[in-house]
Structure formats: structure tokens, C-alpha cells
Design an enzyme around this catalytic site. Structure first.
Site, PDB file in Angstrom:
ATOM      1  N   HIS A 160       0.791  -1.230   0.180  1.00  0.00           N
ATOM      2  CA  HIS A 160      -0.131   0.048   0.056  1.00  0.00           C
ATOM      3  C   HIS A 160       0.730   1.346   0.008  1.00  0.00           C
ATOM      4  O   HIS A 160       0.255   2.424   0.014  1.00  0.00           O
ATOM      5  CB  HIS A 160      -0.886   0.180   1.159  1.00  0.00           C
ATOM      6  CG  HIS A 160      -1.907  -0.893   1.368  1.00  0.00           C
ATOM      7  ND1 HIS A 160      -2.895  -1.071   0.165  1.00  0.00           N
ATOM      8  CD2 HIS A 160      -2.358  -1.749   2.237  1.00  0.00           C
ATOM      9  CE1 HIS A 160      -3.848  -1.992   0.493  1.00  0.00           C
ATOM     10  NE2 HIS A 160      -3.492  -2.455   1.672  1.00  0.00           N
ATOM     11  N   TYR A 209     -11.361   0.702 -10.253  1.00  0.00           N
ATOM     12  CA  TYR A 209     -12.268  -0.205  -9.686  1.00  0.00           C
ATOM     13  C   TYR A 209     -13.762  -0.128 -10.501  1.00  0.00           C
ATOM     14  O   TYR A 209     -14.162  -1.104 -10.870  1.00  0.00           O
ATOM     15  CB  TYR A 209     -12.430   0.087  -8.230  1.00  0.00           C
ATOM     16  CG  TYR A 209     -13.469  -1.046  -7.350  1.00  0.00           C
ATOM     17  CD1 TYR A 209     -13.105  -2.056  -6.868  1.00  0.00           C
ATOM     18  CD2 TYR A 209     -14.926  -0.641  -7.454  1.00  0.00           C
ATOM     19  CE1 TYR A 209     -14.055  -2.847  -6.497  1.00  0.00           C
ATOM     20  CE2 TYR A 209     -15.747  -1.423  -6.753  1.00  0.00           C
ATOM     21  CZ  TYR A 209     -15.509  -2.552  -6.260  1.00  0.00           C
ATOM     22  OH  TYR A 209     -16.220  -3.192  -5.430  1.00  0.00           O
TER      23      TYR A 209
HETATM   24  P1  A3P Z   1     -17.153  -2.422  -0.176  1.00  0.00           P
HETATM   25  O1  A3P Z   1     -16.551  -2.103   1.427  1.00  0.00           O
HETATM   26  O2  A3P Z   1     -17.693  -1.156  -0.828  1.00  0.00           O
HETATM   27  O3  A3P Z   1     -17.967  -3.467  -0.267  1.00  0.00           O
HETATM   28  P2  A3P Z   1      -9.833  -4.053  -0.568  1.00  0.00           P
HETATM   29  O4  A3P Z   1      -9.607  -5.502  -1.160  1.00  0.00           O
HETATM   30  O5  A3P Z   1      -8.749  -3.180  -1.127  1.00  0.00           O
HETATM   31  O6  A3P Z   1      -9.529  -4.259   0.813  1.00  0.00           O
HETATM   32  O7  A3P Z   1     -10.994  -3.535  -1.103  1.00  0.00           O
HETATM   33  C1  A3P Z   1     -12.305  -3.763  -0.302  1.00  0.00           C
HETATM   34  C2  A3P Z   1     -13.532  -3.475  -1.044  1.00  0.00           C
HETATM   35  O8  A3P Z   1     -13.630  -4.366  -2.528  1.00  0.00           O
HETATM   36  C3  A3P Z   1     -14.607  -3.869  -0.446  1.00  0.00           C
HETATM   37  O9  A3P Z   1     -15.859  -2.826  -0.931  1.00  0.00           O
HETATM   38  C4  A3P Z   1     -15.130  -5.255  -0.947  1.00  0.00           C
HETATM   39  O10 A3P Z   1     -16.391  -5.646  -0.941  1.00  0.00           O
HETATM   40  C5  A3P Z   1     -14.690  -4.976  -2.253  1.00  0.00           C
HETATM   41  N1  A3P Z   1     -14.429  -6.487  -2.956  1.00  0.00           N
HETATM   42  C6  A3P Z   1     -13.591  -7.351  -2.604  1.00  0.00           C
HETATM   43  N2  A3P Z   1     -13.609  -8.307  -3.371  1.00  0.00           N
HETATM   44  C7  A3P Z   1     -14.188  -8.153  -4.484  1.00  0.00           C
HETATM   45  C8  A3P Z   1     -14.280  -8.605  -5.738  1.00  0.00           C
HETATM   46  N3  A3P Z   1     -13.862  -9.734  -6.098  1.00  0.00           N
HETATM   47  N4  A3P Z   1     -15.124  -7.790  -6.775  1.00  0.00           N
HETATM   48  C9  A3P Z   1     -15.339  -6.453  -6.456  1.00  0.00           C
HETATM   49  N5  A3P Z   1     -15.550  -6.056  -5.384  1.00  0.00           N
HETATM   50  C10 A3P Z   1     -14.748  -6.657  -4.184  1.00  0.00           C
END
Ligand code: A3P
Length: 349
Positions: free
Chosen positions: A149, A237
Site C-alpha cells: 500500500h 475499480y
Molecule cells: P465495499 O466495502 O464497498 O464492499 P480491498 O480489497 O482493497 O480491501 O477493497 C475492499 C473493497 O473491495 C470492499 O468494498 C469489498 O467488498 C470489495 N471487493 C472485494 N472483493 C471484490 C471482488 N472480487 N469484486 C468486487 N469488489 C470486491
């Protein structure tokens, strides 16, 4: 060379010199911390302003070890992002593209281990309790897929100077912040009262949050991707949501693993989209019943997985404030965020 010598050679057994070094390094670290601005996040954790970003205390030493010791290989691939921008998704996609010929899709280790154990984080995992982790044994699959990160400016020089590739995922700040607010509650000590979304947003607008300032992070990678398009791929995203197939092709091409016509005909791209979808990953045993991944409860990695959720949480005043901030920060950068999203033509969720 016997086993003890080999262990010494790779820094497992501390020699008296190592112990001295350890003491000096601890002193240096303490001294450094005294000089840095410090703030508390809205969930009560310490952040230190180091090299222009807010570094969580919990990973501070790991970040420094990573910067000092990591040596990139030309074949490495780095998944980079701010927290909550879709890192989990990007890790799953990258692993599946690169390793698609190693095993049948239904036997992919992604299904048993999950993305975070296959694309390991430098600061939350590999360097967390070890200044010199054994990367050769930690990265089972080749090429090595690793993640961080930390901002572009603070990456170790060998990452920037090698022929390795960097993929960056960003997300509009409104959805990132809402996602972060829900996610971080698990790290709040019991004696710290929950913050309201408004309080948290105030800190976010001041840009005090882990690995922020948000806009510096995003623009750092954005500018680098403009200067070195063959080295850094900048993804959003919301774009992946709108058209996962075209972005899978783009990602595969960039990584040097393009899909063949034959693969396209046989629906390999669609299969990858499906296996990496929110619905599929969320239901994996490792995420539903796993205990902890790098200190995180795995089920909290998956909340809604949709763009435009900010509409359900942010007041018009907060939205107005953020819109102004976005306009001001992105001015003349050529970067825009999608605050709303077209529905995908075909949903693989
Ligand atoms: P939300 O909290 O809006 O649902 P990271 O992976 O960087 O921690 O990001 C987390 C965010 O990505 C969360 O968003 C999570 O639900 C979403 N997320 C995780 N896996 C995903 C996938 N396969 N496709 C789309 N979104 C995903």
C-alpha cells in the site's frame, strides 16, 4: 557450510554483531519516531507522517525493512493500491491470469488459499515480524506476485529501476472512504468510542488516514503510469465493474500473458471473471470460516462489492465538500473519477 552457517548467512540466527545492529536499529527507529508528526486515526490507532504519507504504527518497522532490504527481480509483478480500493479483487485477477496454465481453474489454489495468501503483502505480512524474510520460499509460484500500500515515491529503488511491472488499483474517494470506515471498525480498541461517519470524513478530508493523503497516493501512481506506461498499469475499480472482460484482456496483455484467440473462444476470460467475482470469493471457506489474514478478519474483506454505495451513507454537505476537493486535487492532472457507474453488460458476480 553447515546448517548453522547457512542460517547465519540468511540472518536467521543473530550473531553478536546482529544483536548490536538490532539495538542500534531499535534506537534509530525510536529516534526517527520522535521526530515525526503523529496523529490518531478515527479508529484510535497511531499514524506517523513519514516520507509524506501516514504510516500506521503497526507496520512502520515493516515498511522500513521492506524499503531497506527488498530487491526486485525483473520478472516480479507488484499489486499496489490504497486500502479498500479493490486490492483483493486485483490480486485474484492477477494471480489467475498469470497462473492460468498451471492448473485447471476449479483446482486453482485461489479457491483454497484466497488472494491474500497468494499475493502476499510486504508490510502486513512478509516484513511484519521479520526484517529479512525468505522470499524464495515465501513465493511458491513464479513469477513472484507481491503487494504493497505504500506510495509510489516511497517504493524501494529496485522496484522502480528493474523491469518488474506494477499494477495499481484506485477507486473513487467516496466509495473508498465508506468502505474504509466500515472496515476499520474491527481495529478500534474497546476503549475508543466508534466515530460517526461525519467525524471520519472530517479526518479524511484533512487526508489523515492510513497510507494517505489519498490524492497524493493516487496522483503519484497516476503520473508514474503516464510517464512509464509499460511499467505501471493504472486501473479503476469502477471501470472493472463496467467491463471486466475488456479489463482482463488489458491486464493480461500488460503483464505479458495475453489471451490467445483459442482461449477467448473457449471462454477462459469469462471463467477468470467468474472465479474472481465478489460472490465467488466471498463464499470461499478460507474467507467465511478462516480466522485471520494479516490481522484482518477475512469475512470483513467482502462487504457489498458494488460501486456507488456512497449514495446510501453520505450527506449532501459531505458530498459537496468531497466533490470540491476532488476537483481541486485533480485539476489539470488528466485523471477523473467515476462517482456513478453504468451497469455491467454481463454480471459475473
Ligand atoms: P465495499 O466495502 O464497498 O464492499 P480491498 O480489497 O482493497 O480491501 O477493497 C475492499 C473493497 O473491495 C470492499 O468494498 C469489498 O467488498 C470489495 N471487493 C472485494 N472483493 C471484490 C471482488 N472480487 N469484486 C468486487 N469488489 C470486491
Amino acid at each position: 557450510m553447515d546448517a548453522t552457517e547457512i542460517a547465519k548467512d540468511i540472518n536467521i540466527v543473530p550473531t553478536p554483531q546482529d544483536e548490536d545492529h538490532e539495538v542500534n536499529w531499535e534506537d534509530e527507529f525510536q529516534e526517527l519516531m520522535q521526530t515525526l508528526p503523529k496523529e490518531k486515526s478515527w479508529y484510535g490507532r497511531d499514524l506517523y507522517f513519514y516520507q509524506g504519507f501516514w504510516c500506521p504504527f503497526s507496520v512502520f518497522k515493516a515498511v522500513i525493512s521492506f524499503q531497506k532490504h527488498f530487491q526486485a527481480l525483473d520478472s516480479d509483478i507488484f499489486v499496489t493500491s490504497l486500502p479498500k480500493c479493490g486490492t483483493t479483487w486485483l490480486k485474484a485477477l492477477t494471480f489467475s491470469i498469470v497462473n492460468r496454465n498451471q492448473f485447471a481453474m476449479e483446482q486453482s489454489p485461489l479457491l483454497s488459499l484466497g488472494p491474500h495468501q497468494l499475493v502476499r503483502s510486504f508490510e502486513y505480512d512478509l516484513y511484519l515480524n521479520n526484517p529479512c524474510p525468505d522470499l524464495e520460499n515465501s513465493c511458491v509460484y513464479q513469477p513472484r506476485l507481491l503487494s504493497t500500500h505504500i506510495p509510489y515515491a516511497s517504493l524501494p529503488p529496485s522496484i522502480k529501476d528493474s523491469n518488474s511491472k506494477i499494477v495499481y488499483m484506485c477507486r473513487n474517494p467516496m466509495d473508498t472512504f465508506v468502505s474504509l470506515w466500515f472496515f476499520t471498525d474491527q481495529f478500534r480498541p474497546e476503549n475508543v468510542k466508534p466515530s460517526s461517519l461525519d467525524e471520519a470524513f472530517d479526518m479524511l478530508c484533512q487526508q489523515i488516514h492510513a497510507f494517505g493523503p489519498f490524492f497524493d497516493h493516487v496522483l503519484g501512481y497516476w503520473k508514474a503510469s503516464q510517464e512509464k506506461p509499460n511499467k505501471i498499469l493504472f486501473l479503476q475499480y469502477e471501470d472493472l465493474h463496467e467491463n471486466i472482460i475488456s479489463h482482463l484482456k488489458k491486464l493480461a496483455m500488460f503483464l505479458g500473458f495475453p489471451f490467445s484467440e483459442e482461449e477467448e473462444k473457449h471462454g477462459v476470460i469469462e471463467e477468470i471473471a467468474k472465479i474472481c467475482s465478489f460472490g465467488n470469493l466471498k463464499e470461499l471457506d478460507v474467507h467465511k470460516n478462516g480466522t485471520h489474514i494479516s490481522g484482518i478478519r477475512p469475512n470483513t474483506l467482502f462487504r457489498k462489492g458494488k460501486p456507488e454505495d456512497w449514495i446510501n451513507y453520505l450527506t449532501p454537505a459531505v458530498v459537496e465538500r468531497l466533490k470540491k476537493l476532488i476537483q481541486h486535487k485533480l485539476d489539470k492532472s488528466g485523471l477523473t473519477f467515476k462517482l456513478s457507474c453504468k451497469s455491467p453488460e454481463q454480471d459475473y458476480a
